[in-house]
Write an enzyme that holds these catalytic residues in place. Structure first.
Site, short mmCIF file in Angstrom:
data_model
loop_
_atom_site.label_atom_id
_atom_site.label_comp_id
_atom_site.label_asym_id
_atom_site.label_seq_id
_atom_site.Cartn_x
_atom_site.Cartn_y
_atom_site.Cartn_z
CD1 TRP A 52 -2.10 -2.40 1.61
CD2 TRP A 52 -3.02 -1.04 -0.09
NE1 TRP A 52 -3.12 -3.04 1.23
CE2 TRP A 52 -3.90 -2.09 0.24
CE3 TRP A 52 -3.64 -0.25 -0.97
CZ2 TRP A 52 -4.99 -2.64 -0.59
CZ3 TRP A 52 -4.45 -0.58 -1.87
CH2 TRP A 52 -5.21 -1.85 -1.72
CG ASP A 93 -2.68 3.75 4.69
OD1 ASP A 93 -3.53 3.69 5.31
OD2 ASP A 93 -2.42 3.18 3.52
CE LYS A 153 -7.98 -2.41 5.55
NZ LYS A 153 -8.53 -3.36 4.70
N1 PMP Z 1 -3.85 1.21 2.66
C1 PMP Z 1 -4.04 0.11 3.27
C2 PMP Z 1 -3.09 -0.18 4.52
C3 PMP Z 1 -5.08 -0.78 2.91
O1 PMP Z 1 -5.12 -1.85 3.72
C4 PMP Z 1 -6.10 -0.59 2.03
C5 PMP Z 1 -7.09 -1.45 1.72
N2 PMP Z 1 -7.08 -2.88 2.22
C6 PMP Z 1 -5.90 0.57 1.45
C7 PMP Z 1 -4.97 1.58 1.71
C8 PMP Z 1 -6.85 1.02 0.46
O2 PMP Z 1 -8.13 1.15 0.89
P1 PMP Z 1 -9.48 1.26 0.24
O3 PMP Z 1 -9.84 0.06 -0.45
O4 PMP Z 1 -10.36 1.89 0.91
O5 PMP Z 1 -9.29 2.53 -0.98
#
Ligand code: PMP
Length: 361
Positions: free
Chosen positions: A102, A172, A196
């Site tokens: 991510w 994040d 989550k």
């Molecule tokens: N950052 C992290 C650490 C994640 O775990 C996720 C999704 N699992 C995201 C960003 C992306 O999130 P979204 O699907 O809400 O765009």
């Protein structure tokens, strides 16, 4: 009806009392004769629901008064674009710490919009580690430093608050926010998709320090502009009313559990049980992350072959355990054990892991 143990990485299990309360209030919230999904977002009732959700987050996270809490949409992925759009102007550079899938995506999105400096990238070791703070050299004039406190796919988690020694730190925290106490005052901005530990998908919580709002670039569409969102209390347009309502309920549940300090102890106990099962398996199970970097939320491991991993997931399904397949980009097994995931479910998985390794070694 049987509820099963859902190890999904998100959307993930919600606390059962929250689901029950939402069910009970589904047709009439607060005696209004209307579902929360049917009331105007400009109504007094929804105003109090939104204020309650914000206050709930402020209470459990102990958010200082000089921070705004925003309820946005578009998921954390949208934030990957909004952060550089708001804060990275043509003369400046943004520092990105990349410790997983991510963080890499966030950096790539920012690089489409401005100058990005990758401070560290642990991809060469397969995103298995969290570097020591001594390994970082930040740009002294960075517009901001971005990092991912828990990498959901790789299963690595920072055990310290990143300190950039000056530049604002943006985090994040999608997959470990609300899992333990955190000192918000160390951050310029923290954001997380709700799906989550916070609530359902479709709401993104942004906690942002007031001085950052002064730095927002001019001319952005209001929905993409943190200052406009803060000024209009997340009501530039229709917010995700259902999601905001559930966030309020989840915060109430967290308080009932004894707050984040109590959840931290529970979460650590669940993670310890699982990592012990991995470490005591004589090498049948191999943890992906280096020990010091292991996530308390996403426990990632491999089996001797991909065939055995498939069989493991199939047999687990038969024992009412779902969502154990690792992300398609890395394979393996991932057990996501967020706040609402019960200890009994972890114990069931540990028992199954023992049976499975005995039968397949
Ligand atoms: N950052 C992290 C650490 C994640 O775990 C996720 C999704 N699992 C995201 C960003 C992306 O999130 P979204 O699907 O809400 O765009």
């Amino acid at each position: 009806m049987t509820r099963i143990y859902n190890f999904s990485s998100g959307p993930a299990m919600l606390p059962e009392p929250v689901l029950e309360q939402a069910r009970d209030e589904m047709l009439s919230v607060s005696g209004s004769g209307m579902s929360v999904m049917e009331i105007s977002h400009r109504s007094k009732l929804f105003g109090s629901i939104l204020a309650g959700a914000e206050q709930g987050l402020r209470d459990v996270l102990d958010i200082p008064a000089n921070y705004q809490v925003l309820f946005m949409q578009g998921g954390a992925t949208t934030q990957f674009a909004l952060i550089p759009s708001n804060f990275l102007n043509s003369g400046s550079v943004a520092d990105y710490v990349v410790t997983g899938y991510w963080g890499k995506k966030a950096a790539a999105e920012a690089a489409r919009r401005g100058k990005v400096n990758i401070v560290v990238n642990t991809g060469s070791n397969g995103f298995r580690t969290i570097p020591d703070p001594a390994e970082f050299t930040f740009s002294p004039d960075a517009a901001y430093v971005h990092y991912t406190s828990n990498e959901t796919i790789d299963g690595v988690e920072f055990k310290y608050d990143l300190d950039a020694g000056g530049p604002p730190v943006i985090c994040d925290a999608c997959s470990n926010i609300l899992s333990k106490p955190i000192d918000i005052s160390k951050y310029a901005m923290i954001y997380a998709g709700a799906q989550k530990n916070i609530g359902p998908s479709g709401v993104t919580v942004v906690i942002i320090r007031d001085d950052m709002l002064e730095r927002v670039a001019a001319g952005l569409p209001p929905l993409f502009d943190y200052r406009a969102m803060a000024e209009q209390h997340s009501m530039v347009n229709t917010p995700n009313t259902w999601g905001v309502y559930l966030i309020g309920l989840v915060c109430g549940w967290i308080k009932d559990q004894g707050g984040l300090a109590a959840l931290k102890i529970r979460n650590e106990e669940k993670a310890r049980l699982l990592y012990n099962a991995i470490d005591s398996s004589d090498g049948f199970y191999t943890g992906r992350a280096e020990r010091a970097a292991r996530s308390a939320m996403n426990v990632t491991f491999t089996l001797p072959t991909a065939d055995l991993e498939r069989k493991f997931c199939e047999e687990a399904e038969r024992r009412q355990m779902s969502g154990l397949a690792g992300h398609r980009s890395v394979g393996g097994i991932r057990a996501s054990i967020y706040n609402a995931f019960p200890l009994a479910g972890v114990e069931a998985l540990v028992e199954f892991m023992g049976d499975f390794s005995a039968a397949n070694s």
